[in-house]
Design a protein around this motif. Structure first.
Motif, mmCIF file in Angstrom:
data_model
loop_
_atom_site.group_PDB
_atom_site.id
_atom_site.type_symbol
_atom_site.label_atom_id
_atom_site.label_comp_id
_atom_site.label_asym_id
_atom_site.label_seq_id
_atom_site.Cartn_x
_atom_site.Cartn_y
_atom_site.Cartn_z
ATOM 1 N N VAL A 38 -0.364 -15.465 -8.661
ATOM 2 C CA VAL A 38 -1.165 -15.913 -7.520
ATOM 3 C C VAL A 38 -1.467 -14.727 -6.613
ATOM 4 O O VAL A 38 -2.528 -14.656 -5.992
ATOM 5 C CB VAL A 38 -0.489 -17.062 -6.732
ATOM 6 N N SER A 39 -0.542 -13.753 -6.564
ATOM 7 C CA SER A 39 -0.791 -12.542 -5.780
ATOM 8 C C SER A 39 -1.902 -11.711 -6.410
ATOM 9 O O SER A 39 -2.755 -11.161 -5.698
ATOM 10 C CB SER A 39 0.492 -11.704 -5.684
ATOM 11 N N ALA A 40 -1.889 -11.629 -7.747
ATOM 12 C CA ALA A 40 -2.933 -10.853 -8.435
ATOM 13 C C ALA A 40 -4.310 -11.465 -8.192
ATOM 14 O O ALA A 40 -5.286 -10.746 -7.949
ATOM 15 C CB ALA A 40 -2.627 -10.800 -9.933
ATOM 16 N N ALA A 41 -4.388 -12.793 -8.256
ATOM 17 C CA ALA A 41 -5.671 -13.457 -8.003
ATOM 18 C C ALA A 41 -6.121 -13.245 -6.565
ATOM 19 O O ALA A 41 -7.310 -13.007 -6.293
ATOM 20 C CB ALA A 41 -5.551 -14.947 -8.307
ATOM 21 N N GLY A 42 -5.162 -13.314 -5.633
ATOM 22 C CA GLY A 42 -5.502 -13.086 -4.225
ATOM 23 C C GLY A 42 -5.993 -11.669 -3.984
ATOM 24 O O GLY A 42 -6.976 -11.453 -3.259
ATOM 25 N N ASN A 43 -5.320 -10.699 -4.590
ATOM 26 C CA ASN A 43 -5.763 -9.301 -4.457
ATOM 27 C C ASN A 43 -7.150 -9.100 -5.049
ATOM 28 O O ASN A 43 -7.986 -8.371 -4.492
ATOM 29 C CB ASN A 43 -4.764 -8.379 -5.161
ATOM 30 N N PHE A 44 -7.413 -9.748 -6.179
ATOM 31 C CA PHE A 44 -8.711 -9.618 -6.826
ATOM 32 C C PHE A 44 -9.828 -10.137 -5.921
ATOM 33 O O PHE A 44 -10.853 -9.471 -5.729
ATOM 34 C CB PHE A 44 -8.707 -10.390 -8.146
ATOM 35 N N VAL A 45 -9.624 -11.310 -5.338
ATOM 36 C CA VAL A 45 -10.649 -11.894 -4.468
ATOM 37 C C VAL A 45 -10.812 -11.081 -3.192
ATOM 38 O O VAL A 45 -11.939 -10.762 -2.771
ATOM 39 C CB VAL A 45 -10.305 -13.363 -4.135
ATOM 40 N N ALA A 46 -9.684 -10.723 -2.563
ATOM 41 C CA ALA A 46 -9.746 -10.045 -1.269
ATOM 42 C C ALA A 46 -10.292 -8.622 -1.385
ATOM 43 O O ALA A 46 -11.158 -8.222 -0.595
ATOM 44 C CB ALA A 46 -8.359 -10.016 -0.633
ATOM 45 N N GLN A 47 -9.812 -7.859 -2.377
ATOM 46 C CA GLN A 47 -10.183 -6.451 -2.456
ATOM 47 C C GLN A 47 -11.385 -6.176 -3.362
ATOM 48 O O GLN A 47 -12.254 -5.387 -3.012
ATOM 49 C CB GLN A 47 -8.994 -5.624 -2.943
ATOM 50 N N ARG A 48 -11.452 -6.863 -4.498
ATOM 51 C CA ARG A 48 -12.499 -6.528 -5.462
ATOM 52 C C ARG A 48 -13.742 -7.396 -5.341
ATOM 53 O O ARG A 48 -14.835 -6.981 -5.724
ATOM 54 C CB ARG A 48 -11.926 -6.599 -6.881
ATOM 55 N N VAL A 49 -13.593 -8.611 -4.823
ATOM 56 C CA VAL A 49 -14.760 -9.491 -4.659
ATOM 57 C C VAL A 49 -15.304 -9.397 -3.236
ATOM 58 O O VAL A 49 -16.490 -9.121 -3.018
ATOM 59 C CB VAL A 49 -14.414 -10.950 -5.013
ATOM 60 N N LEU A 50 -14.436 -9.618 -2.239
ATOM 61 C CA LEU A 50 -14.880 -9.631 -0.843
ATOM 62 C C LEU A 50 -14.835 -8.249 -0.195
ATOM 63 O O LEU A 50 -15.381 -8.072 0.896
ATOM 64 C CB LEU A 50 -14.011 -10.604 -0.035
ATOM 65 N N ARG A 51 -14.191 -7.277 -0.858
ATOM 66 C CA ARG A 51 -14.111 -5.897 -0.361
ATOM 67 C C ARG A 51 -13.480 -5.831 1.025
ATOM 68 O O ARG A 51 -13.900 -5.050 1.892
ATOM 69 C CB ARG A 51 -15.504 -5.263 -0.299
ATOM 70 N N LEU A 52 -12.447 -6.629 1.257
ATOM 71 C CA LEU A 52 -11.757 -6.626 2.545
ATOM 72 C C LEU A 52 -10.821 -5.427 2.629
ATOM 73 O O LEU A 52 -10.286 -4.956 1.628
ATOM 74 C CB LEU A 52 -10.972 -7.925 2.721
ATOM 75 N N THR A 53 -10.611 -4.951 3.834
ATOM 76 C CA THR A 53 -9.745 -3.792 4.037
ATOM 77 C C THR A 53 -8.284 -4.192 3.838
ATOM 78 O O THR A 53 -7.800 -5.117 4.498
ATOM 79 C CB THR A 53 -9.918 -3.224 5.453
ATOM 80 N N PRO A 54 -7.576 -3.526 2.917
ATOM 81 C CA PRO A 54 -6.161 -3.850 2.711
ATOM 82 C C PRO A 54 -5.348 -3.668 3.990
ATOM 83 O O PRO A 54 -5.606 -2.755 4.783
ATOM 84 C CB PRO A 54 -5.716 -2.841 1.643
ATOM 85 N N GLY A 55 -4.384 -4.557 4.207
ATOM 86 C CA GLY A 55 -3.522 -4.446 5.373
ATOM 87 C C GLY A 55 -4.015 -5.177 6.597
ATOM 88 O O GLY A 55 -3.275 -5.313 7.580
ATOM 89 N N THR A 56 -5.247 -5.674 6.582
ATOM 90 C CA THR A 56 -5.765 -6.420 7.726
ATOM 91 C C THR A 56 -5.349 -7.884 7.628
ATOM 92 O O THR A 56 -5.011 -8.388 6.556
ATOM 93 C CB THR A 56 -7.297 -6.336 7.788
#
Length: 396
Positions: A252-270
Motif C-alpha cells: 500500500v506504501s508503494a502504491a501511495g508513493n507511485f500516485v503521489a510522486q510519479r502520477v501527481l508529482r507531489l513534493t516528497p516530505g510535504t
C-alpha cells in the motif's frame, strides 16, 4: 433462502483458486520483461474478479476469505509486477547476487520467498521499527515447544472472544445494529470485535509458524508475532501502524508513493504528499474489504461499509495529527495522562465508526459458519459453541 437462490446462479468456487493465484504470481515475477509481467497481472485480476463476482462456496464466511485473499494478492502483485522493479529493489538479508542474473529455477524460488513474506521478514526491506522483535535463533524443536503454551492459550482466548461475539444479537445474521445498545455497550462492541479478530489472526499465524518450522520451510527467527502490542494503540495512527498486522504495509506504501510522486508529482516530505499516500493506503484496504463484503451475499456492491470505514480512518488520522501538533505547540508533552487520553480517544472513535463497517458485514452472515469451540465442548458438549450464550449488558 436468499443465499441459496443466489448461489444457484453462481458457479462453485474452485478449491485451487488461491494456490493458482500464488502460482501465477510467482511465475509472472520470474520473467524479466515488464510487458510479460503485466500480462500475468491481468490474469491475476481476471481470476480474482471472477472469484468474487461469479463464484460462491455456499458459505458466506468462506466467500469472504476467498474474496479478500484474492484481491490481497492482486494488489501485492500490482506492486511487485508493475509498480516496483522487484529485481533491483528487493534482496534477502545478506544476498549479493542479483536475481536477474540467476537461472530460472533459483529465480523462481527467490520469487516464492518474496511473495510468501509480505512483511519482508528476513529481507533488506523489513520494517524493523514497526515489527515485533524476532524470536532468538534456536533449534526447530525448541521453537515448536516454546510456541505450544501460547498457542493453547490463544485457542481458548480466541474461542472465548468468539463466544462473546456470537452472544451479541448485533453480530448475528439479520440482527439489529450494534448501535442498538446502551452507551457503555458501544465500547464493549469494539472490544468484542477487536479481540475476536486480533486473537483469531494471531492464532492462525502461530499454527502456521509451527507447521512451517516443523517441515523445514522456514526458520524459527523468521516468525515474530503477527500483531503488535495493544499498549501502542493510544492513537489511531499507531493502532493501524503498529498494533495491527503489517501484512499490507509494503505494497500500500508503494502504491501511495507511485500516485503521489510519479502520477501527481507531489513534493516528497510535504503534508500533501504524506496524506495522499495515507488515503491511497486506506483506499486499497477499503477496496479489498469491500470485495469481501460483496461476496457475502452477492448483492449491491455498495451495500457493504468497508470502503467508507477505511477511508474514514485516513480522515480521522489527519484530524488526530492536527490536534497532536496543536498540543505540542501548547507545550503538552507525551506522558501517562496524555496516553490515557489517547486510549479514550481511540476507543471512542471506533465506538462511533465501527458500525458503518460491521453492521452489514455481520448481518450478511460473516459469523454464520460453524467453528471448533473447545470451551463449548468442555462446558456443554457442543464442540461448535453454537449453543453457548453469555448474557451481555446490552442496555447499559
Amino acid at each position: 433462502m436468499v443465499q441459496a437462490f443466489l448461489d444457484a446462479k453462481l458457479e462453485p468456487t474452485p478449491s485451487y483458486t488461491l494456490p493458482l493465484l500464488f502460482f501465477v504470481f510467482a511465475t509472472g515475477l520470474s520473467f524479466h520483461s515488464r510487458l510479460v509481467r503485466a500480462g500475468f497481472l491481468a490474469v491475476i485480476f481476471a481470476i480474482a474478479y471472477r472469484t468474487v463476482v461469479h463464484t460462491s462456496t455456499g458459505e458466506a464466511p468462506m466467500n469472504y476469505i476467498y474474496a479478500t485473499s484474492s484481491f490481497f494478492l492482486f494488489f501485492n502483485a500490482l506492486d511487485f509486477l508493475a509498480i516496483t522493479d522487484s529485481y533491483a529493489e528487493f534482496r534477502l538479508a545478506g544476498q549479493t547476487v542479483s536475481p536477474s542474473s540467476m537461472s530460472f529455477f533459483p529465480r523462481f524460488l527467490w520469487c516464492w520467498k518474496l511473495i510468501l513474506t509480505p512483511r519482508g521478514i528476513g529481507w533488506a526491506h523489513e520494517p524493523k521499527s514497526v515489527i515485533p522483535p524476532r524470536p532468538k535463533p534456536q533449534s526447530r524443536i525448541s521453537f515448536i515447544i516454546s510456541q505450544l503454551p501460547s498457542t493453547v492459550l490463544l485457542v481458548f482466548v480466541a474461542d472465548a472472544a468468539n463466544i462473546l461475539l456470537r452472544s451479541h444479537p448485533g453480530f448475528l445474521p439479520g440482527g439489529p445494529s450494534i448501535t442498538d445498545v446502551g452507551p457503555l455497550m458501544r465500547f464493549m462492541n469494539v472490544f468484542l470485535f477487536a479481540t475476536s479478530s486480533f486473537y483469531a489472526l494471531q492464532l492462525q499465524y502461530k499454527l502456521l509458524s509451527i507447521v512451517a518450522t516443523a517441515v523445514g520451510l522456514s526458520n524459527p527467527e523468521n516468525w515474530p508475532n503477527l500483531m503488535g502490542s495493544w499498549g501502542d494503540a493510544y492513537t489511531i495512527r499507531r493502532l493501524w501502524g503498529r498494533t495491527w498486522h503489517q501484512l499490507m504495509r509494503r505494497w500500500v506504501s508503494a502504491a501511495g508513493n507511485f500516485v503521489a510522486q510519479r502520477v501527481l508529482r507531489l513534493t516528497p516530505g510535504t503534508n500533501l504528499s504524506a496524506y495522499t499516500k495515507l488515503f491511497i493506503a486506506f483506499l486499497i484496504s477499503g477496496i479489498i474489504h469491500q470485495m469481501g463484503d460483496y461476496s457475502l451475499q452477492h448483492r449491491d456492491f455498495w451495500a457493504g461499509g468497508s470502503l467508507a470505514f477505511f477511508l474514514s480512518q485516513a480522515v480521522a488520522i489527519m484530524v488526530e495529527d492536527g490536534v497532536i501538533a496543536l498540543g505540542k505547540r501548547a507545550g503538552l508533552k507525551d506522558g501517562k495522562h496524555i496516553r490515557l487520553l489517547g486510549y479514550c480517544w481511540t476507543a471512542s472513535w471506533f465506538a462511533f465508526c465501527l458500525p458503518m463497517w460491521i453492521d452489514p458485514y455481520f448481518h450478511d452472515g460473516m459469523a454464520s459458519g460453524e467453528l471448533f469451540s473447545p470451551i463449548g465442548g468442555l462446558w456443554t458438549g457442543d464442540w461448535t459453541g453454537a449453543s453457548v450464550k453469555i448474557p451481555l449488558p446490552l442496555r447499559y
